[in-house]
Design a protein around this motif. Structure first.
Motif, short mmCIF file in Angstrom:
data_model
loop_
_atom_site.label_atom_id
_atom_site.label_comp_id
_atom_site.label_asym_id
_atom_site.label_seq_id
_atom_site.Cartn_x
_atom_site.Cartn_y
_atom_site.Cartn_z
N LEU A 66 40.05 55.30 42.40
CA LEU A 66 39.56 54.03 42.92
C LEU A 66 38.63 53.35 41.90
CD1 LEU A 66 38.23 53.50 46.54
CD2 LEU A 66 36.99 52.57 44.59
N THR A 67 37.66 54.09 41.38
CA THR A 67 36.71 53.50 40.45
C THR A 67 37.37 53.12 39.13
OG1 THR A 67 36.04 55.74 39.78
CG2 THR A 67 34.72 54.68 41.47
N ARG A 68 38.33 53.93 38.69
CA ARG A 68 39.02 53.62 37.43
C ARG A 68 39.81 52.31 37.56
NH1 ARG A 68 41.06 58.16 36.80
NH2 ARG A 68 43.16 57.83 37.58
N ARG A 69 40.46 52.10 38.68
CA ARG A 69 41.25 50.89 38.85
C ARG A 69 40.35 49.67 39.06
NH1 ARG A 69 46.82 52.88 41.91
NH2 ARG A 69 47.57 53.95 40.02
N LEU A 70 39.23 49.86 39.72
CA LEU A 70 38.29 48.75 39.84
C LEU A 70 37.77 48.33 38.47
CD1 LEU A 70 36.21 49.70 43.01
CD2 LEU A 70 37.43 47.55 42.64
N GLY A 71 37.55 49.28 37.60
CA GLY A 71 37.06 48.96 36.27
C GLY A 71 38.06 48.17 35.44
N ILE A 320 30.09 51.12 38.53
CA ILE A 320 31.19 50.83 37.60
C ILE A 320 30.85 49.59 36.79
CG2 ILE A 320 33.66 50.39 37.43
CD1 ILE A 320 33.78 51.31 40.40
N ILE A 321 31.07 49.67 35.51
CA ILE A 321 30.98 48.49 34.65
C ILE A 321 32.39 47.92 34.51
CG2 ILE A 321 30.43 47.65 32.35
CD1 ILE A 321 28.34 49.85 32.15
#
Length: 334
Positions: A66-71, A320-321
């Protein structure tokens, strides 16, 4: 002739009586029952611990995806010329893409629990084999939690095994709409129909027993948290400070419970109240709300009136950046 004296016969070992045999068997039976109970309890504890560990390991893996795709979110912004009186006066930042996160009031999903997020990212997913070599194609992506039955289970299993074999659970859904089905350009910037279209055609169960998802958009160069609170819409002209901008920092909080805990509170089609409807309204109260959620899950309302049950839970949290967020404290005009 005298006979030698007769030697006394050695005493034979005394045999157990029937009563002694019965008592011994009873004692052995009790010992075996105790051992069986210990083994059974240990086995259940081991199975529960393994299931709990696997459940939270899966939740952590889902959280990382989830966090990787948001980034990877993007708006692919460009500058267009503003005209006044038929004369060009300035450049204005513009985008045909969109980033929306927050409550149902901004996403338009009344069934969501907690927050949701929808955006576009160059993930290269397509169902058209002719586009397969283009690995940077845009996709609509999103995540939201609701309280529902599994959508991946074939319907005939419910008919064979009964509806109770497909129980209601808090489920995290992933939306991943292929490039060749994107509708984000169809109805203009002001419409959110592309979200409903993506959810209806591309939403899939991603994880189970995720009780809430919270997203906090932040910008260190502006008021932190943002004036709009949890809700963020990159096409909201009422907030010119981040119009057609991505949030440079997005804090993500996710709460998960294990399956044993879910069985205690998710027994009907009515979603149990675990604080999601009252907490996480004001980003300034984030820490207090997380502490309150921890207290609620540690003594959650059970099925029986007045009964409280502890729910085994884990919290996942990260900032997340978003790399595609070239932020400016101005409104994008120059």
């Amino acid at each position: 002739m005298s006979r030698p004296p007769r030697q006394p016969r050695p005493a034979l070992p005394r045999a157990f009586t029937l009563l002694e045999m019965l008592v011994g068997m009873a004692i052995l039976t009790v010992i075996l029952l105790v051992l069986l109970a210990i083994i059974n309890t240990t086995g259940r504890a081991w199975t529960s611990a393994v299931a709990r560990s696997e459940s939270f390991q899966n939740a952590r893996a889902i959280f990382e995806v989830l966090t990787r795709r948001l980034g990877a979110a993007t708006l692919n912004t460009y500058y267009q010329v503003n005209y006044e009186g038929g004369q060009p006066t300035s450049y204005q930042r513009a985008s045909d893409l969109r980033f929306i996160s927050g409550t149902a009031s901004v996403t338009g999903l009344p069934s969501q629990v907690g927050h949701a997020v929808f955006f576009q990212a160059p993930l290269g997913y397509t169902t058209n084999t002719a586009y397969a070599p283009l690995d940077s194609l845009l996709n609509v992506c999103g995540f939201y939690v609701d309280y529902s039955r599994s959508t991946l289970r074939p319907a005939f299993l419910d008919m064979l095994l009964g509806a109770n074999s497909n129980p209601y659970r808090f489920r995290l859904h992933q939306v991943l709409q292929p490039t060749d089905a994107m509708m984000v350009y169809k109805n203009g910037a002001s419409s959110t129909s592309w979200i409903n279209d993506a959810v209806s055609n591309s939403a899939r169960d991603f994880a189970v027993n995720i009780v809430t998802l919270v997203l906090v958009p932040e910008n260190p160069s502006l008021t932190n948290p943002l004036p709009s609170g949890y809700d963020y819409d990159s096409h909201d002209a009422a907030n010119p400070s981040y119009y057609n901008q991505l949030p440079p920092v997005l804090e993500v909080f996710m709460a998960a419970i294990d399956e044993v805990s879910a069985r205690k509170v998710c027994a009907t089609s009515a979603a149990p109240h675990l604080g999601q409807d009252t907490l996480f309204k004001d980003p300034g109260q984030l820490e207090a709300d997380i502490a309150s959620l921890d207290s609620i899950l540690s003594a959650a309302p059970g099925n029986a009136a007045g009964n409280r049950v502890p729910l085994t839970h884990r919290f996942f949290r990260a900032k997340i950046i978003i790399q595609g967020a070239p932020w400016s404290s101005s409104n994008g005009s120059s």
